[in-house]
Design a protein around this motif. Structure first.
Motif, PDB file in Angstrom:
ATOM      1  N   ASP A  22      47.296  39.854  35.418  1.00  0.00           N
ATOM      2  CA  ASP A  22      46.926  41.217  35.801  1.00  0.00           C
ATOM      3  C   ASP A  22      46.121  41.173  37.094  1.00  0.00           C
ATOM      4  O   ASP A  22      44.892  41.177  37.090  1.00  0.00           O
ATOM      5  N   LYS A  42      45.776  45.363  42.628  1.00  0.00           N
ATOM      6  CA  LYS A  42      46.814  45.773  43.570  1.00  0.00           C
ATOM      7  C   LYS A  42      46.364  45.633  45.021  1.00  0.00           C
ATOM      8  O   LYS A  42      47.177  45.573  45.934  1.00  0.00           O
ATOM      9  N   SER A  43      45.046  45.604  45.248  1.00  0.00           N
ATOM     10  CA  SER A  43      44.538  45.546  46.614  1.00  0.00           C
ATOM     11  C   SER A  43      43.228  44.778  46.659  1.00  0.00           C
ATOM     12  O   SER A  43      42.449  44.819  45.698  1.00  0.00           O
TER      13      SER A  43
END
Length: 215
Positions: free
Chosen positions: A107, A110-111
């Motif tokens: 997991d 994203k950035s």
């Protein structure tokens, strides 16, 4: 023409990478284009302790070894990047602690655009390459393709690759890459969602610092 002073500088820069904790032992590899040839850390060498005797000289056009010292098994993507990118003279494959930790997580955030340095020096978007055997033609092809338009990539379950015009450019990019990942990791460990830059903030940075962005 590559001279002894070039090799000495290459060794110095390799050791600088090691001193910064970007590589340990035999992890990672480094290359430097000089004219039609490139210096590449030798196969099995330890970048932090690189010596002149473990520096390979390769022809960029076809990878032919010019001094009898076998280059790193990842030299294929180093030279491939250079062939596609005339603006690139240095390529570094490294495995810094926090960036590699995130590369090994299922997991992943994203950035990592938590400060202006990330989009401006590392890249607004960092491509992720799925795991492929180190040294394989498949990995080399994927890295070369991704870096036609990017200066930083994440190799999942493996490490990172950055490129640039010179040693300082690449060193700064790798250090900021690691810094962003470190900030994100510690925020998550503290139970805080990292407050990454918004698309509007990223656009404003690119507009103001045009010519310095790497996205």
């Amino acid at each position: 023409m590559i001279e002894k002073t070039h090799i000495q500088e290459f060794v110095r820069q390799a050791q600088r990478v090691g001193e910064a904790g970007l590589t340990i032992c035999s992890s990672g590899n480094l290359s430097w284009r000089i004219g039609d040839e490139a210096l590449v850390s030798g196969t099995g060498s330890w970048v932090p302790e690189l010596t002149e005797e473990k520096v390979s000289i390769c022809r960029v056009a076809d990878g032919e070894v010019m001094n009898g010292i076998k280059p790193s098994m990842e030299s294929v993507f180093h030279l491939g990047i250079m062939r596609n990118r005339p603006d690139v003279n240095v390529v570094l494959h490294f495995q810094s602690p926090y960036a590699t930790l995130l590369a090994c997580c299922k997991d992943r955030p994203k950035s990592i655009n938590v400060t202006a340095e990330m989009p401006l020096h590392v890249g607004r978007v960092i491509p992720e390459i799925p795991f492929m055997r180190p040294g394989s033609p498949e990995l080399a092809e994927a890295v070369v393709e991704a870096m036609k338009t990017r200066n930083s990539i994440q190799l999942l379950k493996h490490g990172q690759v950055v490129c640039g015009k010179d040693f300082n450019d690449v060193f700064q990019r790798a250090m900021f890459f690691e810094m962003g990942c470190r900030i994100v990791y510690h925020a998550l460990q503290a139970g805080k969602e990292p407050d990454v830059l918004t698309e509007e903030e990223l656009d404003a940075l690119e507009m103001h610092f045009v010519g310095h962005t790497t996205a």
